[in-house]
Design a protein around this motif. Structure first.
Motif, PDB file in Angstrom:
ATOM      1  N   GLY A  97     -25.432  47.678  18.217  1.00  4.07           N
ATOM      2  CA  GLY A  97     -24.127  47.244  17.740  1.00  4.07           C
ATOM      3  C   GLY A  97     -23.105  48.343  17.620  1.00  4.07           C
ATOM      4  O   GLY A  97     -22.057  48.150  16.991  1.00  4.07           O
ATOM      5  N   TYR A  98     -23.406  49.508  18.210  1.00  5.81           N
ATOM      6  CA  TYR A  98     -22.498  50.650  18.077  1.00  5.81           C
ATOM      7  C   TYR A  98     -22.399  51.470  19.360  1.00  5.81           C
ATOM      8  O   TYR A  98     -21.301  51.744  19.845  1.00  5.81           O
ATOM      9  CB  TYR A  98     -22.987  51.533  16.923  1.00  5.81           C
ATOM     10  CG  TYR A  98     -22.147  52.767  16.658  1.00  5.81           C
ATOM     11  CD1 TYR A  98     -21.083  52.729  15.763  1.00  5.81           C
ATOM     12  CD2 TYR A  98     -22.421  53.977  17.288  1.00  5.81           C
ATOM     13  CE1 TYR A  98     -20.310  53.859  15.520  1.00  5.81           C
ATOM     14  CE2 TYR A  98     -21.665  55.109  17.056  1.00  5.81           C
ATOM     15  CZ  TYR A  98     -20.606  55.048  16.167  1.00  5.81           C
ATOM     16  OH  TYR A  98     -19.840  56.160  15.935  1.00  5.81           O
ATOM     17  N   SER A 146     -17.388  48.000  13.497  1.00  4.56           N
ATOM     18  CA  SER A 146     -18.826  48.244  13.479  1.00  4.56           C
ATOM     19  C   SER A 146     -19.164  49.476  12.648  1.00  4.56           C
ATOM     20  O   SER A 146     -20.156  49.491  11.903  1.00  4.56           O
ATOM     21  CB  SER A 146     -19.356  48.409  14.906  1.00  4.56           C
ATOM     22  OG  SER A 146     -19.586  47.161  15.519  1.00  4.56           O
ATOM     23  N   VAL A 164     -22.349  41.354  16.964  1.00  4.05           N
ATOM     24  CA  VAL A 164     -22.670  42.030  15.701  1.00  4.05           C
ATOM     25  C   VAL A 164     -22.250  41.141  14.533  1.00  4.05           C
ATOM     26  O   VAL A 164     -21.236  40.443  14.602  1.00  4.05           O
ATOM     27  CB  VAL A 164     -21.932  43.378  15.617  1.00  4.05           C
ATOM     28  CG1 VAL A 164     -22.497  44.238  14.494  1.00  4.05           C
ATOM     29  CG2 VAL A 164     -22.020  44.117  16.936  1.00  4.05           C
ATOM     30  N   THR A 167     -21.889  44.416  21.746  1.00  2.00           N
ATOM     31  CA  THR A 167     -20.598  45.082  21.535  1.00  2.00           C
ATOM     32  C   THR A 167     -19.520  44.487  22.433  1.00  2.00           C
ATOM     33  O   THR A 167     -18.361  44.356  22.027  1.00  2.00           O
ATOM     34  CB  THR A 167     -20.730  46.586  21.793  1.00  2.00           C
ATOM     35  OG1 THR A 167     -21.317  46.809  23.087  1.00  2.00           O
ATOM     36  CG2 THR A 167     -21.607  47.245  20.738  1.00  2.00           C
TER      37      THR A 167
END
Length: 451
Positions: free
Chosen positions: A50-51, A83, A353, A293
């Motif tokens: 998620g990053y 995020s 996310v 993402t």
């Protein structure tokens, strides 16, 4: 030009500083990323799934993502900041719990013994395995085709429609079937694998083999690649708890990642028609790092310009008891992104996310408190699991929880509001464990584990 260069420079610096800084903080508060725990594994999953992909999206390094419309750096930057804020807030939640309940169980060097499965636990796991198989057979009776078989026979495009009919567009109560076919079956497989690694007994190995086959088919029958890849990783996590005292070793991690990659290469070649191994690797790499993402980018485009803030309508409404109609956010977003597939009857979904659902419902104010609460509750659950007398079935539950909450990096928060699989599996394990060990206590077992 200079402004853009400065922005790029600051983005790169902060992008790499944040993970290292908060990994150091995680270590200081008792959740080092090299030791398995629900907070540490969720943190690592958020960073990887998620990053990390925002770096590739920001500099437009994935052609496919650019081709489907991820072109605006300002939106990518906004999603990355959201995020980052979410990860920081979760770590704050971990910290608050560690400060509020500074007990010995929160220290990295805590240790317990694993006990072998008792006869009743063996019997209970066998019953659960049988029940999972019966539910799978009942499910197969209700679907006209299996996407896996359609794909193997060369119907790549047809398999998308069949997959839709097996999941998002299934006419029955799919969540009940999924509970046993996927969640309970994985718990059983992890438990038998832990018993086998602990004792090397042939019966445990045979039962694990049977449960492995069940999980393999139930996860792959809809041509979903990620669930089985995560199952492979779950087996490595079981091994790490039983044999390595919960410490993640580089060699074992690389081996498990290699197995996952080999499976994904084969799966993309079979299911997606990727012509060669390199193309399959690119597909897998793109999906893993930029799938979640990349979807967050479209949430920012979709809300509020195309769809107003939902004000809670995407959250569960069991039996319609609340005064609103449930809005299928991930499905509606997918239909907006790919209208041609929607018109052809394919019902897909576009999860991302977990902060994206909070944003879609309440705007940026929705991100202020919930992520801190999520972090705090993950720490509470980790503490709770580590108070149970450890046996292979508890190891299985622990690994299932690790994989369950890693999906915060790739799915909405509403999946965890009415979390039926979580409560059912925790209740089952507690019931089985308490019935077996009420009078026996926590006996010394085969191996010492630090978790």
């Amino acid at each position: 030009m200079i402004k853009a260069m400065v922005q790029d420079f600051l983005f790169v610096i902060l992008f790499f500083v944040i993970p290292f800084l908060f990994s150091w903080i995680m270590n200081k508060i008792g959740y080092p990323v090299t030791r398995l725990s629900i907070p540490s594994f969720t943190f690592v999953s958020m960073i990887l799934l998620g990053y990390a992909g925002y770096f590739l999206l920001y500099f437009q390094l994935i052609d496919y993502r650019v081709a489907i419309g991820i072109e605006r750096q300002d939106l990518v930057l906004t999603a990355w900041m959201a995020s980052s804020f979410t990860i920081v807030s979760m770590v704050l939640g971990f910290f608050l719990f560690a400060r509020a309940f500074a007990t010995s169980r929160l220290k990295p060097n805590r240790s317990v013994f694993i006990n072998e499965l008792l006869p009743f636990e063996h019997f209970a796991l066998f019953v659960l395995l049988t029940l999972s198989l019966l539910v799978l057979l009942l499910y197969l009776v209700q679907i006209p085709k299996v996407a896996l078989l359609v794909s193997i026979m060369g119907g790549g495009e047809d398999s998308k429609f069949v997959r839709s009919e097996m999941g998002n567009n299934f006419s029955g109560k799919y969540h009940w079937y999924s509970l046993f076919m996927h969640d309970v079956a994985k718990l059983v497989a992890f438990s038998f694998f832990a018993q086998w690694r602990l004792t090397k007994k042939k019966l445990a190995g045979f039962m694990f083999f049977l449960s492995f086959l069940l999980v393999a088919f139930s996860t792959l029958m809809a041509t979903e690649k990620a669930p089985f890849a995560w199952f492979i990783l779950g087996l490595f996590l079981v091994h790490t708890i039983v044999k390595n005292r919960g410490r993640i070793r580089v060699g074992g991690a690389l081996f498990s990642i290699g197995l996952m990659l080999a499976f994904l290469i084969l799966a993309y070649q079979v299911f997606m028609g990727s012509g060669d191994a390199l193309a399959a690797v690119q597909h897998a790499f793109s999906r893993a790092l930029t799938g979640s993402t990349g979807s967050s980018y479209f949430y920012l485009e979709f809300v509020p310009d195309q769809q107003g803030f939902l004000l809670g309508r995407s959250f569960p409404n069991p039996a319609g008891i609340l005064p609103f109609e449930h809005f299928r956010l991930t499905v509606e977003l997918m239909q907006w992104r790919f209208p041609a597939e929607a018109r052809s009857g394919i019902v897909g979904s576009s999860p991302s996310v977990f902060w994206t659902e909070l944003y879609a419902n309440f705007g940026w104010f929705g991100l202020l408190i919930p992520a801190v609460f999520v972090g705090f509750m993950l720490a509470v659950l980790d503490f709770f699991v580590n108070t149970i007398c450890i046996s292979p079935i508890v190891v299985g539950l622990n690994v299932w929880l690790l994989l369950h909450f890693k999906s915060l990096a790739t799915s909405g928060i509403s999946n965890y509001i009415v979390d039926m699989p979580l409560w059912v599996l925790v209740a089952l394990v507690l019931l089985i464990t308490l019935m077996c060990r009420r009078k026996l206590g926590c006996r010394s077992g085969k191996t010492l584990v630090v978790s």
